[in-house]
Write a protein that holds these residues in place. Structure first.
Motif, PDB file in Angstrom:
ATOM      1  N   LYS A  16      18.907 -43.260   7.728  1.00 30.02           N
ATOM      2  CA  LYS A  16      18.128 -43.010   6.519  1.00 30.02           C
ATOM      3  C   LYS A  16      18.845 -42.242   5.410  1.00 30.02           C
ATOM      4  CE  LYS A  16      13.945 -43.348   9.200  1.00 30.02           C
ATOM      5  NZ  LYS A  16      13.634 -44.748   8.915  1.00 30.02           N
ATOM      6  N   TYR A  17      18.384 -42.516   4.224  1.00 28.28           N
ATOM      7  CA  TYR A  17      18.764 -41.800   2.988  1.00 28.28           C
ATOM      8  C   TYR A  17      17.755 -40.661   2.862  1.00 28.28           C
ATOM      9  CZ  TYR A  17      17.725 -41.654  -2.170  1.00 28.28           C
ATOM     10  OH  TYR A  17      17.424 -41.323  -3.453  1.00 28.28           O
ATOM     11  N   TRP A  18      18.236 -39.433   2.980  1.00 29.96           N
ATOM     12  CA  TRP A  18      17.302 -38.308   2.880  1.00 29.96           C
ATOM     13  C   TRP A  18      18.065 -37.131   2.276  1.00 29.96           C
ATOM     14  CZ3 TRP A  18      12.457 -38.663   2.371  1.00 29.96           C
ATOM     15  CH2 TRP A  18      11.567 -37.611   2.649  1.00 29.96           C
ATOM     16  N   GLY A  19      18.090 -37.048   0.966  1.00 32.49           N
ATOM     17  CA  GLY A  19      18.804 -35.977   0.271  1.00 32.49           C
ATOM     18  C   GLY A  19      19.735 -36.530  -0.787  1.00 32.49           C
ATOM     19  N   LYS A  20      19.609 -35.960  -2.022  1.00 29.66           N
ATOM     20  CA  LYS A  20      20.456 -36.449  -3.132  1.00 29.66           C
ATOM     21  C   LYS A  20      21.468 -35.397  -3.546  1.00 29.66           C
ATOM     22  CE  LYS A  20      16.467 -38.748  -4.982  1.00 29.66           C
ATOM     23  NZ  LYS A  20      15.761 -39.405  -6.030  1.00 29.66           N
ATOM     24  N   ARG A  21      22.674 -35.843  -3.815  1.00 32.19           N
ATOM     25  CA  ARG A  21      23.660 -34.925  -4.405  1.00 32.19           C
ATOM     26  C   ARG A  21      23.544 -34.929  -5.924  1.00 32.19           C
ATOM     27  NH1 ARG A  21      27.147 -39.591  -3.480  1.00 32.19           N
ATOM     28  NH2 ARG A  21      28.539 -39.838  -5.271  1.00 32.19           N
ATOM     29  N   SER A 105       7.631 -49.312  -1.039  1.00 36.15           N
ATOM     30  CA  SER A 105       7.322 -50.194  -2.154  1.00 36.15           C
ATOM     31  C   SER A 105       8.202 -49.897  -3.363  1.00 36.15           C
ATOM     32  CB  SER A 105       5.853 -50.102  -2.533  1.00 36.15           C
ATOM     33  OG  SER A 105       5.562 -48.821  -3.006  1.00 36.15           O
ATOM     34  N   SER A 106       8.726 -48.656  -3.475  1.00 40.35           N
ATOM     35  CA  SER A 106       9.590 -48.391  -4.631  1.00 40.35           C
ATOM     36  C   SER A 106      10.882 -49.199  -4.499  1.00 40.35           C
ATOM     37  CB  SER A 106       9.884 -46.899  -4.803  1.00 40.35           C
ATOM     38  OG  SER A 106      10.718 -46.440  -3.775  1.00 40.35           O
ATOM     39  N   ALA A 107      11.311 -49.459  -3.272  1.00 41.25           N
ATOM     40  CA  ALA A 107      12.540 -50.243  -3.068  1.00 41.25           C
ATOM     41  C   ALA A 107      12.348 -51.674  -3.569  1.00 41.25           C
ATOM     42  CB  ALA A 107      12.928 -50.246  -1.591  1.00 41.25           C
ATOM     43  N   GLY A 137      16.643 -46.851 -10.402  1.00 42.26           N
ATOM     44  CA  GLY A 137      15.175 -46.861 -10.379  1.00 42.26           C
ATOM     45  C   GLY A 137      14.646 -46.147  -9.147  1.00 42.26           C
ATOM     46  N   SER A 138      15.210 -46.474  -8.005  1.00 35.86           N
ATOM     47  CA  SER A 138      14.861 -45.838  -6.738  1.00 35.86           C
ATOM     48  C   SER A 138      16.037 -46.070  -5.812  1.00 35.86           C
ATOM     49  CB  SER A 138      13.597 -46.487  -6.165  1.00 35.86           C
ATOM     50  OG  SER A 138      13.281 -45.905  -4.917  1.00 35.86           O
ATOM     51  N   GLY A 139      16.495 -45.015  -5.157  1.00 33.85           N
ATOM     52  CA  GLY A 139      17.700 -45.135  -4.334  1.00 33.85           C
ATOM     53  C   GLY A 139      17.646 -46.314  -3.379  1.00 33.85           C
ATOM     54  N   SER A 140      16.564 -46.384  -2.618  1.00 30.10           N
ATOM     55  CA  SER A 140      16.482 -47.426  -1.589  1.00 30.10           C
ATOM     56  C   SER A 140      16.405 -48.834  -2.187  1.00 30.10           C
ATOM     57  CB  SER A 140      15.285 -47.170  -0.675  1.00 30.10           C
ATOM     58  OG  SER A 140      14.114 -47.030  -1.446  1.00 30.10           O
ATOM     59  N   ALA A 141      16.099 -48.958  -3.465  1.00 29.70           N
ATOM     60  CA  ALA A 141      16.066 -50.275  -4.123  1.00 29.70           C
ATOM     61  C   ALA A 141      17.462 -50.894  -4.174  1.00 29.70           C
ATOM     62  CB  ALA A 141      15.493 -50.159  -5.531  1.00 29.70           C
ATOM     63  N   ALA A 142      18.495 -50.050  -4.161  1.00 34.14           N
ATOM     64  CA  ALA A 142      19.873 -50.576  -4.156  1.00 34.14           C
ATOM     65  C   ALA A 142      20.055 -51.513  -2.972  1.00 34.14           C
ATOM     66  CB  ALA A 142      20.874 -49.423  -4.072  1.00 34.14           C
ATOM     67  N   ARG A 143      19.378 -51.193  -1.846  1.00 31.72           N
ATOM     68  CA  ARG A 143      19.534 -52.010  -0.627  1.00 31.72           C
ATOM     69  C   ARG A 143      18.706 -53.283  -0.684  1.00 31.72           C
ATOM     70  NH1 ARG A 143      18.471 -46.748   2.570  1.00 31.72           N
ATOM     71  NH2 ARG A 143      16.437 -47.751   2.590  1.00 31.72           N
ATOM     72  N   SER A 144      17.523 -53.237  -1.317  1.00 35.60           N
ATOM     73  CA  SER A 144      16.647 -54.424  -1.336  1.00 35.60           C
ATOM     74  C   SER A 144      17.169 -55.552  -2.215  1.00 35.60           C
ATOM     75  CB  SER A 144      15.225 -54.039  -1.764  1.00 35.60           C
ATOM     76  OG  SER A 144      14.464 -53.622  -0.649  1.00 35.60           O
ATOM     77  N   GLY A 191       5.626 -37.781  -1.874  1.00 35.80           N
ATOM     78  CA  GLY A 191       6.490 -38.960  -2.009  1.00 35.80           C
ATOM     79  C   GLY A 191       7.894 -38.657  -1.490  1.00 35.80           C
ATOM     80  N   SER A 192       8.694 -39.711  -1.289  1.00 35.76           N
ATOM     81  CA  SER A 192      10.038 -39.445  -0.746  1.00 35.76           C
ATOM     82  C   SER A 192      10.884 -38.636  -1.721  1.00 35.76           C
ATOM     83  CB  SER A 192      10.793 -40.722  -0.383  1.00 35.76           C
ATOM     84  OG  SER A 192      10.114 -41.864  -0.715  1.00 35.76           O
ATOM     85  N   ARG A 193      10.692 -38.915  -3.000  1.00 41.76           N
ATOM     86  CA  ARG A 193      11.508 -38.211  -3.993  1.00 41.76           C
ATOM     87  C   ARG A 193      11.319 -36.700  -3.886  1.00 41.76           C
ATOM     88  NH1 ARG A 193      12.699 -40.937  -9.618  1.00 41.76           N
ATOM     89  NH2 ARG A 193      13.735 -42.187  -8.048  1.00 41.76           N
ATOM     90  N   ALA A 194      10.062 -36.259  -3.936  1.00 42.29           N
ATOM     91  CA  ALA A 194       9.766 -34.821  -3.850  1.00 42.29           C
ATOM     92  C   ALA A 194      10.090 -34.296  -2.450  1.00 42.29           C
ATOM     93  CB  ALA A 194       8.294 -34.577  -4.167  1.00 42.29           C
TER      94      ALA A 194
HETATM   95  C1  DP6 Z   1      12.594 -42.090   3.888  1.00 45.54           C
HETATM   96  O1  DP6 Z   1      14.376 -44.549  -2.290  1.00 45.54           O
HETATM   97  O2  DP6 Z   1      11.941 -43.915  -2.253  1.00 45.54           O
HETATM   98  O3  DP6 Z   1      12.491 -44.275   2.961  1.00 45.54           O
HETATM   99  O4  DP6 Z   1      15.575 -42.543  -4.675  1.00 45.54           O
HETATM  100  O5  DP6 Z   1      13.801 -40.847  -5.054  1.00 45.54           O
HETATM  101  O6  DP6 Z   1      13.262 -43.269  -5.329  1.00 45.54           O
HETATM  102  P1  DP6 Z   1      14.100 -42.240  -4.596  1.00 45.54           P
HETATM  103  O7  DP6 Z   1      13.659 -42.275  -3.065  1.00 45.54           O
HETATM  104  P2  DP6 Z   1      13.356 -43.506  -2.121  1.00 45.54           P
HETATM  105  O8  DP6 Z   1      13.562 -42.816  -0.677  1.00 45.54           O
HETATM  106  C2  DP6 Z   1      13.508 -43.512   0.520  1.00 45.54           C
HETATM  107  C3  DP6 Z   1      13.556 -42.553   1.655  1.00 45.54           C
HETATM  108  C4  DP6 Z   1      13.304 -43.127   3.041  1.00 45.54           C
HETATM  109  C5  DP6 Z   1      14.600 -43.457   3.758  1.00 45.54           C
HETATM  110  C6  DP6 Z   1      15.333 -44.684   3.301  1.00 45.54           C
HETATM  111  O9  DP6 Z   1      14.717 -45.650   2.807  1.00 45.54           O
HETATM  112  O10 DP6 Z   1      16.561 -44.704   3.504  1.00 45.54           O
END
Ligand code: DP6
Length: 328
Positions: A16-21, A105-107, A137-144, A191-194
């Motif tokens: 998982k992606y959890w934390g932004k630099r 859904s943000s992805a 737009g949303s980090g995880s959207a890069a993957r979708s 939300g994941s962002r916060a």
């Molecule tokens: C727990 O991509 O929704 O799903 O970049 O702030 O838009 P932002 O966050 P987001 O975070 C996803 C977090 C996660 C883990 C993951 O999808 O890798």
């Protein structure tokens, strides 16, 4: 100008992606790896109209509130500056699964919007470029943007130019089953962002997350190559439990689970005990995604569907990437 319609699927992160630099650029501390999910689809319509004074954003048939609209406008500004246009946009987003409840859904939203809006703005970009933009737009959207098994490379550049997702394997390289247990359809409270921002600052275990993450990522990448469900599943569970553990340990604590979330986790362990290969993972919400063998997907769905508190189950597996469906 022409209207373009594009679709993208949600994804489930195994590492998982959890934390932004970097918050402004959505740059992660670590890489992440996900499966793009068939059937969990968001459709985005976009048109740029000259003479209109503001972007108009409609989400699931309702005008976006101010905070949501701001996020979309900022994102559309990026597309306008890439395309060298000024016109404001009309955007409409719809998803066929519960939104904002930890089903990413943000992805799918930002991946679909990236494809629809860039094309509507007259651009024709590579999937690499689309992934870089979708990330904003949303980090995880890069993957979708991509289908199948997808890794988002954390990158090192401070401008984010190397922080993009790449496909690790096509959807049909390995068709595993993904069963999604919906335990709560409401909007999540954090939300994941916060959530990730809070955890980076206020969890005593965030450094340990960073130290141990790359080993999980490498193990999962290798296990996908080997089509080794046990290794993928065990590592994904471990990575998920660490993400939730560091979040629970933050002060104040963040707990995304509902009682039914725990009940599904326990049922998955029992299924394994009975010889049915099944492994769970949970993103920033109460729903549980269960990985299993494709031919046992219906059986696993039936078992999980019977757990008290599970409202419904969705059947999925590796799906395709974002694409234009109308107006190309
Ligand atoms: C727990 O991509 O929704 O799903 O970049 O702030 O838009 P932002 O966050 P987001 O975070 C996803 C977090 C996660 C883990 C993951 O999808 O890798």
């Amino acid at each position: 100008m022409r209207e373009v319609v594009a679709t993208a699927n949600a994804n489930v992160a195994l590492a998982k992606y959890w934390g932004k630099r970097d918050h402004a650029l959505n740059l992660p501390y670590t890489g992440s790896l996900s499966i793009t999910l068939s059937g969990l689809t968001t459709t985005a319509r976009a048109t740029f109209i000259s003479g209109q004074s503001e972007d108009r954003i409609v989400l699931e048939g309702l005008e976006a509130d101010e905070a949501e609209a701001r996020r979309f406008r900022g994102f559309l500004d990026l597309i306008r500056s890439t395309a060298g246009i000024q016109a404001r946009a009309e955007v409409a987003i719809t998803s066929n699964f519960p939104v904002a409840a930890g089903l990413a859904s943000s992805a799918s939203t930002f991946a679909a919007l990236t494809v629809a809006a860039t094309r509507a703005a007259g651009l024709s970009l590579s999937s690499e470029h689309l992934s870089l933009l979708a990330r904003r737009g949303s980090g995880s959207a890069a993957r979708s943007i991509h289908g199948g098994y997808v890794e988002w490379l954390a990158g090192e550049a401070s401008d984010g130019s190397d922080s993009k997702a790449v496909q690790v394997a096509q959807p049909d390289y390995w068709s595993i089953g993904v069963v999604i247990a919906v335990t709560d359809e409401g909007r999540k409270r954090v939300g994941s962002r916060a959530g990730m921002e809070h955890v980076v600052k206020h969890s005593p275990f965030f450094p340990q997350w960073l130290e141990s993450h790359d080993a999980d990522l490498e193990a999962i990448r290798q296990a996908i190559q080997d089509r080794d469900l046990k290794r993928v599943g065990e590592t994904a569970e471990h990575n998920c439990l660490k993400m939730h553990a560091i979040s629970m340990a933050a002060r104040p604590s963040i707990l995304y689970w509902r009682p039914a979330t725990v009940a599904v986790i326990q049922r998955v362990a029992e299924l394994r005990h009975q010889g049915i290969e099944a492994y769970f993972t949970i993103d920033a919400g109460p729903q549980v995604k269960v990985l299993c063998l494709q031919h046992q997907r219906a059986l696993v769905a039936e078992e999980i569907g019977r757990v008290a508190g599970v409202q419904r189950v969705l059947l999925s597996g590796p799906g395709g990437g974002a694409r234009v469906v109308e107006g190309a």
